[in-house]
Design a protein around this motif. Structure first.
Motif, mmCIF file in Angstrom:
data_model
loop_
_atom_site.group_PDB
_atom_site.id
_atom_site.type_symbol
_atom_site.label_atom_id
_atom_site.label_comp_id
_atom_site.label_asym_id
_atom_site.label_seq_id
_atom_site.Cartn_x
_atom_site.Cartn_y
_atom_site.Cartn_z
ATOM 1 N N LEU A 53 0.852 -1.187 0.000
ATOM 2 C CA LEU A 53 0.000 0.000 0.000
ATOM 3 C C LEU A 53 0.891 1.242 0.000
ATOM 4 C CD1 LEU A 53 -2.648 -1.148 2.640
ATOM 5 C CD2 LEU A 53 -2.850 -1.217 0.142
ATOM 6 N N PRO A 54 0.384 2.364 -0.526
ATOM 7 C CA PRO A 54 1.236 3.551 -0.688
ATOM 8 C C PRO A 54 1.898 4.051 0.589
ATOM 9 C CG PRO A 54 -0.772 3.796 -1.967
ATOM 10 C CD PRO A 54 -0.949 2.556 -1.136
ATOM 11 N N ASP A 55 1.233 3.882 1.746
ATOM 12 C CA ASP A 55 1.801 4.432 2.976
ATOM 13 C C ASP A 55 2.753 3.463 3.685
ATOM 14 O OD1 ASP A 55 -0.108 2.613 3.734
ATOM 15 O OD2 ASP A 55 -0.989 3.866 5.302
ATOM 16 N N MET A 56 2.982 2.292 3.088
ATOM 17 C CA MET A 56 3.887 1.322 3.688
ATOM 18 C C MET A 56 5.341 1.678 3.421
ATOM 19 S SD MET A 56 2.094 -2.370 2.926
ATOM 20 C CE MET A 56 0.709 -2.952 3.922
ATOM 21 N N LYS A 57 6.196 1.372 4.386
ATOM 22 C CA LYS A 57 7.637 1.541 4.228
ATOM 23 C C LYS A 57 8.205 0.269 3.596
ATOM 24 C CE LYS A 57 8.001 5.564 6.347
ATOM 25 N NZ LYS A 57 8.470 6.787 5.652
ATOM 26 N N LEU A 58 8.902 0.461 2.474
ATOM 27 C CA LEU A 58 9.401 -0.662 1.675
ATOM 28 C C LEU A 58 10.916 -0.643 1.608
ATOM 29 C CD1 LEU A 58 9.039 -2.935 -0.541
ATOM 30 C CD2 LEU A 58 8.960 -1.068 -2.207
ATOM 31 N N LEU A 59 11.540 -1.814 1.817
ATOM 32 C CA LEU A 59 12.985 -1.972 1.648
ATOM 33 C C LEU A 59 13.255 -3.058 0.614
ATOM 34 C CD1 LEU A 59 16.008 -1.591 2.378
ATOM 35 C CD2 LEU A 59 15.682 -3.315 4.173
ATOM 36 N N ASP A 60 14.065 -2.716 -0.391
ATOM 37 C CA ASP A 60 14.556 -3.701 -1.348
ATOM 38 C C ASP A 60 16.029 -3.944 -1.043
ATOM 39 O OD1 ASP A 60 14.991 -5.367 -3.466
ATOM 40 O OD2 ASP A 60 14.829 -3.835 -5.020
ATOM 41 N N PHE A 61 16.314 -5.100 -0.438
ATOM 42 C CA PHE A 61 17.701 -5.450 -0.113
ATOM 43 C C PHE A 61 18.334 -6.165 -1.294
ATOM 44 C CE2 PHE A 61 21.045 -8.196 1.602
ATOM 45 C CZ PHE A 61 21.812 -7.232 2.249
ATOM 46 N N ASP A 62 19.572 -5.784 -1.639
ATOM 47 C CA ASP A 62 20.248 -6.286 -2.842
ATOM 48 C C ASP A 62 19.440 -5.917 -4.083
ATOM 49 O OD1 ASP A 62 22.512 -7.268 -1.679
ATOM 50 O OD2 ASP A 62 22.052 -9.386 -1.987
ATOM 51 N N THR A 63 19.257 -4.643 -4.281
ATOM 52 C CA THR A 63 18.377 -4.139 -5.342
ATOM 53 C C THR A 63 18.975 -4.252 -6.735
ATOM 54 O OG1 THR A 63 16.955 -2.259 -5.931
ATOM 55 C CG2 THR A 63 19.205 -1.746 -5.206
ATOM 56 N N GLY A 64 20.264 -4.638 -6.843
ATOM 57 C CA GLY A 64 20.900 -4.664 -8.165
ATOM 58 C C GLY A 64 21.130 -3.242 -8.638
ATOM 59 N N GLY A 65 20.585 -2.914 -9.803
ATOM 60 C CA GLY A 65 20.662 -1.546 -10.304
ATOM 61 C C GLY A 65 19.419 -0.736 -10.017
ATOM 62 N N GLY A 66 18.493 -1.313 -9.223
ATOM 63 C CA GLY A 66 17.264 -0.609 -8.878
ATOM 64 C C GLY A 66 16.172 -0.691 -9.919
ATOM 65 N N LYS A 73 6.927 1.506 -8.713
ATOM 66 C CA LYS A 73 6.347 2.859 -8.637
ATOM 67 C C LYS A 73 5.789 3.164 -7.232
ATOM 68 C CE LYS A 73 5.190 3.343 -13.544
ATOM 69 N NZ LYS A 73 5.897 2.163 -14.050
ATOM 70 N N HIS A 74 6.481 2.673 -6.211
ATOM 71 C CA HIS A 74 6.082 2.971 -4.838
ATOM 72 C C HIS A 74 6.514 4.399 -4.499
ATOM 73 C CE1 HIS A 74 4.662 1.778 -0.936
ATOM 74 N NE2 HIS A 74 5.786 2.105 -0.344
ATOM 75 N N PRO A 75 5.727 5.121 -3.687
ATOM 76 C CA PRO A 75 6.137 6.489 -3.320
ATOM 77 C C PRO A 75 7.589 6.522 -2.839
ATOM 78 C CG PRO A 75 3.921 6.068 -2.534
ATOM 79 C CD PRO A 75 4.437 4.761 -3.075
ATOM 80 N N TYR A 76 8.380 7.383 -3.451
ATOM 81 C CA TYR A 76 9.818 7.397 -3.179
ATOM 82 C C TYR A 76 10.126 7.703 -1.719
ATOM 83 C CZ TYR A 76 10.071 7.591 -8.287
ATOM 84 O OH TYR A 76 9.935 7.323 -9.625
ATOM 85 N N LYS A 77 9.302 8.538 -1.081
ATOM 86 C CA LYS A 77 9.548 8.894 0.321
ATOM 87 C C LYS A 77 9.399 7.695 1.245
ATOM 88 C CE LYS A 77 4.784 10.330 1.311
ATOM 89 N NZ LYS A 77 3.910 11.427 1.772
ATOM 90 N N ASN A 78 8.697 6.655 0.788
ATOM 91 C CA ASN A 78 8.492 5.450 1.588
ATOM 92 C C ASN A 78 9.314 4.267 1.077
ATOM 93 O OD1 ASN A 78 6.647 6.676 3.321
ATOM 94 N ND2 ASN A 78 4.911 6.202 1.991
ATOM 95 N N THR A 79 10.337 4.570 0.284
ATOM 96 C CA THR A 79 11.125 3.516 -0.364
ATOM 97 C C THR A 79 12.587 3.596 0.065
ATOM 98 O OG1 THR A 79 9.676 3.583 -2.306
ATOM 99 C CG2 THR A 79 11.815 2.538 -2.585
ATOM 100 N N ALA A 80 13.151 2.444 0.380
ATOM 101 C CA ALA A 80 14.569 2.337 0.732
ATOM 102 C C ALA A 80 15.177 1.163 -0.013
ATOM 103 C CB ALA A 80 14.748 2.169 2.239
ATOM 104 N N ALA A 81 16.500 1.195 -0.175
ATOM 105 C CA ALA A 81 17.175 0.127 -0.903
ATOM 106 C C ALA A 81 18.614 0.007 -0.445
ATOM 107 C CB ALA A 81 17.128 0.400 -2.411
ATOM 108 N N THR A 82 19.168 -1.180 -0.620
ATOM 109 C CA THR A 82 20.587 -1.418 -0.379
ATOM 110 C C THR A 82 21.166 -2.190 -1.561
ATOM 111 O OG1 THR A 82 20.403 -3.580 0.682
ATOM 112 C CG2 THR A 82 20.140 -1.638 2.099
#
Length: 257
Positions: A53-66, A73-82
């Motif tokens: 859902l749009p208000d969820m905090k999302l983490l993509d671990f080992d995202t590759g090149g993203g 298309k998740h809201p960028y403010k709620n998106t994290a990656a490593t």
């Protein structure tokens, strides 16, 4: 096979060997020259989208090149990656940071630089993971969703060119990983495993692939494996392709509240 053709094939395969590199997780160099993952019984992206859902905090671990992360298309403010692979780290800095995505370099799945209970959903496609660390990072009832390459992946192809090379990740089996998640405090929502064909339509594409997936094909080179590659070419001449087997598994796990 006559000597002229053998000489020409060697040149073609050595040329593929020289250009074998990857930017992000981009296999476009061999697009239409091989096939895999076209008929998995699940849709990894849709599974994520069904929960996200749009208000969820999302983490993509080992995202590759993203690339995959951005496709959500998740809201960028709620998106994290490593990401831990150095060339991809620089790519992620260039691509993800300008959107405001919280990107942090990390190559240790057991020591991820975010606070406890930071995320509603953590995703991981074909990367490393640690169920104990995932449990720490997720909020109560948070989800870990992963599609993984299993330990028997491409083994028949490996044996064609590098006989007796041991499987690098024998613990990557659904039954083993499912138990690890349960022991870490997760409830398994969904767990599936599948074996499907992978096909190469020319040996040059295979040479490029084997160099990129170096952990499955350790020590592979055209020089070392030339006679085996000629045997592979004979199979392609006869059948139009050479076929192996991919091994994939899916886990959707919920942190117990």
């Amino acid at each position: 096979m006559n000597t002229d053709r053998i000489s020409e094939l060697r040149k073609e395969w050595e040329a593929e060997e020289k250009v074998a590199h990857i930017h992000g997780w981009d296999f476009s160099h061999i697009h239409d020259r091989y096939e895999e993952e076209d008929d998995l019984p699940w849709d990894y992206k849709k599974i994520i989208e069904d929960f996200l859902l749009p208000d969820m905090k999302l983490l993509d671990f080992d995202t590759g090149g993203g690339e995959f992360l951005l496709s959500l298309k998740h809201p960028y403010k709620n998106t994290a990656a490593t990401e831990g692979y150095a060339p991809n780290v620089e790519l992620c800095k260039e691509v993800l940071l300008p959107f405001g995505i919280d990107f942090r370099p990390c190559d240790d799945e057991s020591n991820i630089p975010f606070a406890d209970s930071s995320f509603d959903i953590m995703i991981n496609r074909h990367g490393s993971f640690d169920p104990v660390e995932a449990h720490r990072l997720l909020k109560p009832e948070g989800l870990f969703i992963t599609q993984q390459v299993g330990g028997r992946n491409d083994r028949d192809l490996v044996e064609m060119v590098l006989p007796d090379v041991p499987a690098p990740f024998p613990e990557f089996e659904l039954s083993i990983q499912r138990k690890k998640f349960e022991e870490a405090g997760f409830e398994i929502i969904r767990a599936e495993e599948v074996f499907k064909p992978i096909r190469f339509y020319d040996v040059g594409a295979f040479v490029w692939f084997a160099h990129i997936i170096e952990w499955e094909f350790p020590g592979f080179s055209v020089e070392k494996c030339f006679d085996k590659l000629l045997e592979m070419q004979e199979v392609i001449d006869k059948n139009g392709f050479v076929e192996g087997t991919i091994h994939r598994y899916l886990i959707v796990a919920k942190k117990k509240g």
